[in-house]
Design an enzyme around this catalytic site. Structure first.
Site, PDB file in Angstrom:
ATOM      1  N   GLU A  61       6.297  -1.811   0.577  1.00  0.00           N
ATOM      2  CA  GLU A  61       5.317  -2.026   1.644  1.00  0.00           C
ATOM      3  C   GLU A  61       5.982  -2.271   2.995  1.00  0.00           C
ATOM      4  O   GLU A  61       5.462  -1.856   4.038  1.00  0.00           O
ATOM      5  CB  GLU A  61       4.419  -3.216   1.306  1.00  0.00           C
ATOM      6  CG  GLU A  61       3.551  -3.019   0.065  1.00  0.00           C
ATOM      7  CD  GLU A  61       4.269  -3.343  -1.245  1.00  0.00           C
ATOM      8  OE1 GLU A  61       5.466  -3.702  -1.213  1.00  0.00           O
ATOM      9  OE2 GLU A  61       3.633  -3.232  -2.311  1.00  0.00           O
ATOM     10  N   HIS A 130      -3.970 -12.373  -6.089  1.00  0.00           N
ATOM     11  CA  HIS A 130      -4.769 -11.150  -5.937  1.00  0.00           C
ATOM     12  C   HIS A 130      -6.192 -11.471  -5.493  1.00  0.00           C
ATOM     13  O   HIS A 130      -7.149 -10.802  -5.905  1.00  0.00           O
ATOM     14  CB  HIS A 130      -4.815 -10.352  -7.243  1.00  0.00           C
ATOM     15  CG  HIS A 130      -3.536  -9.655  -7.591  1.00  0.00           C
ATOM     16  ND1 HIS A 130      -2.438 -10.321  -8.064  1.00  0.00           N
ATOM     17  CD2 HIS A 130      -3.178  -8.350  -7.530  1.00  0.00           C
ATOM     18  CE1 HIS A 130      -1.459  -9.457  -8.291  1.00  0.00           C
ATOM     19  NE2 HIS A 130      -1.889  -8.248  -7.970  1.00  0.00           N
TER      20      HIS A 130
HETATM   21  C1  LIG Z   1       4.306  -6.381  -3.748  1.00  0.00           C
HETATM   22  C2  LIG Z   1       3.512  -5.637  -4.753  1.00  0.00           C
HETATM   23  N1  LIG Z   1       3.216  -4.337  -4.525  1.00  0.00           N
HETATM   24  C3  LIG Z   1       2.467  -3.647  -5.423  1.00  0.00           C
HETATM   25  C4  LIG Z   1       2.019  -4.236  -6.567  1.00  0.00           C
HETATM   26  C5  LIG Z   1       1.149  -3.458  -7.548  1.00  0.00           C
HETATM   27  N2  LIG Z   1       1.834  -3.295  -8.837  1.00  0.00           N
HETATM   28  C6  LIG Z   1       1.497  -4.042  -9.910  1.00  0.00           C
HETATM   29  S1  LIG Z   1       2.419  -3.656 -11.256  1.00  0.00           S
HETATM   30  C7  LIG Z   1       3.237  -2.458 -10.416  1.00  0.00           C
HETATM   31  C8  LIG Z   1       4.295  -1.637 -11.100  1.00  0.00           C
HETATM   32  C9  LIG Z   1       5.492  -2.452 -11.282  1.00  0.00           C
HETATM   33  O1  LIG Z   1       6.452  -1.727 -11.953  1.00  0.00           O
HETATM   34  P1  LIG Z   1       7.627  -2.495 -12.624  1.00  0.00           P
HETATM   35  O2  LIG Z   1       8.142  -3.539 -11.698  1.00  0.00           O
HETATM   36  O3  LIG Z   1       8.583  -1.481 -13.090  1.00  0.00           O
HETATM   37  O4  LIG Z   1       6.955  -3.275 -13.841  1.00  0.00           O
HETATM   38  P2  LIG Z   1       6.206  -2.641 -15.123  1.00  0.00           P
HETATM   39  O5  LIG Z   1       4.743  -2.855 -14.870  1.00  0.00           O
HETATM   40  O6  LIG Z   1       6.575  -1.222 -15.206  1.00  0.00           O
HETATM   41  O7  LIG Z   1       6.672  -3.454 -16.271  1.00  0.00           O
HETATM   42  C10 LIG Z   1       2.803  -2.372  -9.105  1.00  0.00           C
HETATM   43  C11 LIG Z   1       3.317  -1.421  -8.109  1.00  0.00           C
HETATM   44  C12 LIG Z   1       2.336  -5.610  -6.753  1.00  0.00           C
HETATM   45  N3  LIG Z   1       1.922  -6.289  -7.820  1.00  0.00           N
HETATM   46  N4  LIG Z   1       3.086  -6.277  -5.842  1.00  0.00           N
END
Ligand SMILES: Cc1ncc(C[n+]2csc(CCOP(=O)(O)OP(=O)(O)O)c2C)c(N)n1
Ligand SMILES: [Mg+2]
Lengths: 327, 329
Positions: A61, A130
């Site tokens: 972001e 959230h």
């Molecule tokens: C700062 C931020 N940006 C976007 C999100 C939305 N978001 C929630 S889970 C996710 C994917 C995260 O991927 P990863 O860190 O690889 O974890 P996984 O869910 O794959 O275990 C995103 C982008 C968030 N929670 N926080």
């Protein structure tokens, strides 16, 4: 007039912008377009029509905000969708210090025509991270326009104006509004900034509400009407710029003011509207102003805890009764 | 290595049955979104079972597995997921923010990159206090998309902080990509910042345990941070919004009974870390089929009790929403 959902109305505004201005790009397109009620063939058509201008970036972001700011300064007109509003906190410097200052710091030589969009609000189970309603923070930036659409027609019309605006503009959508349906004028509908909407006329009490709270205020007004209290619901639509004139005109008519805002009560949109009315229409007030807002506490996960702090129609009814009491 | 293969498998089974119970409860109680750790068991159990008292843990939206792996009371964890007063955080945190400081959990942040940043602060404090403990950052590959990852890795390396960075990489190019790095090699980033790195098969608890042991030894010695990338087996339901038993309810007999393993979930059955581990331990003569079944039954009993506790726990009083923002004066 066609009926559409809030979400689809916003997508239509985006589609008009993409079609009419080759410098419009959408960063964070997926969570704005997909699973938002668009017909699958319409969604596919959009992706097909603008393969290079609908972009899904990494979860970055901060730099995405720098990217759209830099691109806007260099002649583009980007739209950035953060998803949940708290994700934009990752970009607070880029929004507050960079984008908001571009025009002023350059002595008017530069401009940053960009739109920053986020989904905000208490949405059910969002817990501490959230559930934010950060509108007041952006209003406080100086240099950002702030748009809070409350119905599908305004969602389309205001978003269209946001993208056309030559200033950095923050558009905040309450997550619970996305499925709301309503009439939207045909074609490329626009709604100007700084013009409040009278969502319901009334003579007894003015309720100034924003975003999802407009709908709650309208519900409250129906309840109040059964008791013979006619509430006027005013939706400012944009906070920066703010239509103080329309708000004060309503208060001059009713003599009573309730503000409704889902943000924290402390230094809230409601605080600002109360202050404006106190400064410009104090003589018209027949009773103290009542503010409905969330208490300044982090939102808890548990459903009864969340419900306890969420502003709603019942709380607005109680506030309006208090404001409308004969003195 | 502290724990026996038997204990590790038992913990993995507890993690699996816990998450399956979350699916059941999510349906029964119409819960919102959770991020389940199905498929992450080998990494979570093997890593977290090795930690010492005083070690600090920082985790993410996908934290349930870490909680159970570290030995958090599953009843209190389920109660938290249901928003009950008897939950780990009294219902204030919910699925995304479960925490238990008595076991070292410092933060569960749903902000991508949150844990990786805070862990550096934990490491800083531990170094200052000379406790010999480590801070463990658990994060997904997505955290590497955020600028904070670079900043955190850099400062941890610069100050030689006692931090174990443990990345659970479940990204699959194209179909379920949770990170977008210009390098295909995730560890290239910490490597560039002079942090020792290892990549390990996250579906193999022995490999993970060994890698974590090596990493922890390095960090505890005061030699600075260490970065481990566990390449996870991706559970196809990982990014669902509404939970389903995407790959069916786990049947440990699928580890040895081909008829049970060859249904529509056959591909998953081949890679499921639980079944893989059971197969390996049986083949090596460390456990019998009956042992595995018994361990699974024990896990199921613990989780059934946990469910009963959670569902019997009342909701907190609504007014509790207004307190707790600040430490009482
Ligand atoms: C700062 C931020 N940006 C976007 C999100 C939305 N978001 C929630 S889970 C996710 C994917 C995260 O991927 P990863 O860190 O690889 O974890 P996984 O869910 O794959 O275990 C995103 C982008 C968030 N929670 N926080
Ligand atoms: Mg991932």
């Amino acid at each position: 007039m066609p009926q559409k959902s809030f979400a689809v109305a916003m997508i239509d505004a985006l589609a008009h912008s993409l079609k009419t201005d080759p410098n419009v790009v959408v960063i964070g397109a997926h969570s704005f377009l997909s699973d938002r009620g668009l017909k699958p063939e319409d969604e596919r058509a959009l992706w097909d029509a603008f393969p290079d201008r609908l972009i899904d970036p990494p979860t970055s972001e901060g730099v995405c905000t720098s990217l759209v700011t830099g691109a806007a300064m260099a002649g583009m007109r980007p739209f950035l969708n953060y998803g949940t509003a708290t994700f934009a906190y990752e970009a607070f410097n880029q929004i507050m210090s960079e984008a908001a200052n571009v025009h002023s710091m350059s002595g008017g030589q530069l401009r940053a025509p960009l739109t920053l969009h986020m989904y905000a609000g208490i949405r059910g189970g969002g817990a501490g991270q959230h559930s934010s309603s950060p509108q007041a923070m952006y209003a406080n930036a100086a240099g950002l326009e702030l748009v809070l659409p409350a119905c599908p027609a305004d969602a389309q019309g205001l978003l269209r104006s946001a993208i056309k605006s030559d200033n950095p503009t923050v558009v905040i959508t309450h997550t619970r509004l996305l499925s709301m349906t309503g009439d939207v004028p045909d074609g490329d509908h626009t709604v100007p900034f700084g013009k409040a909407r009278i969502a319901r006329e009334g003579r007894d009490v003015t309720i100034v509400a924003t975003s999802l709270m407009v709908r709650e205020a309208e519900k409250a007004a129906e309840t109040l009407a059964k008791d013979g209290i006619e509430a006027e619901v005013v939706d400012p639509r944009t906070i920066v710029p703010l239509d103080v004139e329309t708000i004060c005109a309503s208060v001059r008519k009713t003599g009573r003011l309730v503000t409704v805002d889902e943000g924290n009560a402390l230094c809230s949109i409601g605080s600002e509207i109360s202050a404006q009315v106190a400064e410009h229409a104090f003589d018209a007030l027949k009773a103290p102003i009542v503010r409905v807002a969330r208490p300044p506490v982090p939102i808890a996960f548990s459903p009864p805890l969340e419900a306890h702090v969420t502003p709603n129609a019942d709380k607005i009814v109680a506030a309006a009764r208090k404001a409308a009491q004969p003195r | 290595m502290g724990q026996s293969p038997r204990d590790t498998l038992a913990r993995m089974l507890l993690m699996r049955r816990f998450e399956e119970m979350v699916i059941t409860l999510a349906r029964a109680h119409k819960l919102g979104r959770q991020h389940l750790a199905i498929g992450n068991e080998a990494t979570g159990a093997a890593a977290l079972m090795q930690l010492a008292p005083g070690d600090l843990i920082y985790t993410t939206h996908r934290n349930h597995g870490h909680m159970i792996a570290r030995g958090v009371d599953p009843g209190k964890a389920l109660a938290e997921i249901l928003g009950r007063a008897g939950g780990l955080c009294g219902g204030k945190g919910g699925t995304w923010h479960m925490t238990d400081p008595s076991l070292g959990f410092q933060s569960t942040s749903a902000m991508v990159g949150g844990s990786i940043g805070l862990s550096v602060g934990g490491g800083f404090a531990l170094k200052h206090k000379k406790t010999g403990n480590v801070a463990v950052a658990l994060f997904g590959d997505g955290a590497l998309d955020e600028g904070i990852a670079y900043e955190a890795l850099n400062i941890a390396s610069l100050y030689a902080l006692p931090v174990l960075f443990l990345c659970e990489n479940n990204s699959k190019e194209g179909e379920a990509q949770t990170s977008r790095l210009a390098t295909k090699e995730l560890v290239a980033v910490p490597k560039a910042l002079k942090i020792p790195c290892t990549r390990v098969d996250g579906g193999d608890p022995e490999a993970v345990a060994l890698a974590v042991e090596t990493a922890l030894a390095h960090v505890r010695l005061g030699a600075g941070p260490y970065f481990l990338e566990a390449q996870l087996v991706r559970w196809p339901g990982s990014h669902q919004i509404v939970h389903e038993f995407t790959t069916g309810v786990t049947d440990v007999a699928a580890a040895w009974d081909d008829a049970k393993a060859s249904n529509e979930h056959a591909a998953w059955h081949r890679t499921d870390p639980i079944l893989r581990t059971a197969r390996t331990l049986i083949a090596r003569g460390i456990l019998t089929r009956d042992d595995v079944t018994a361990l699974d039954n024990e896990a199921a009993v613990i989780i059934a009790k946990a469910r009963a506790f959670a569902e019997a726990s009342p909701y907190p009083k609504p007014e509790a929403a207004l307190t707790g923002a600040f430490v009482p004066a």
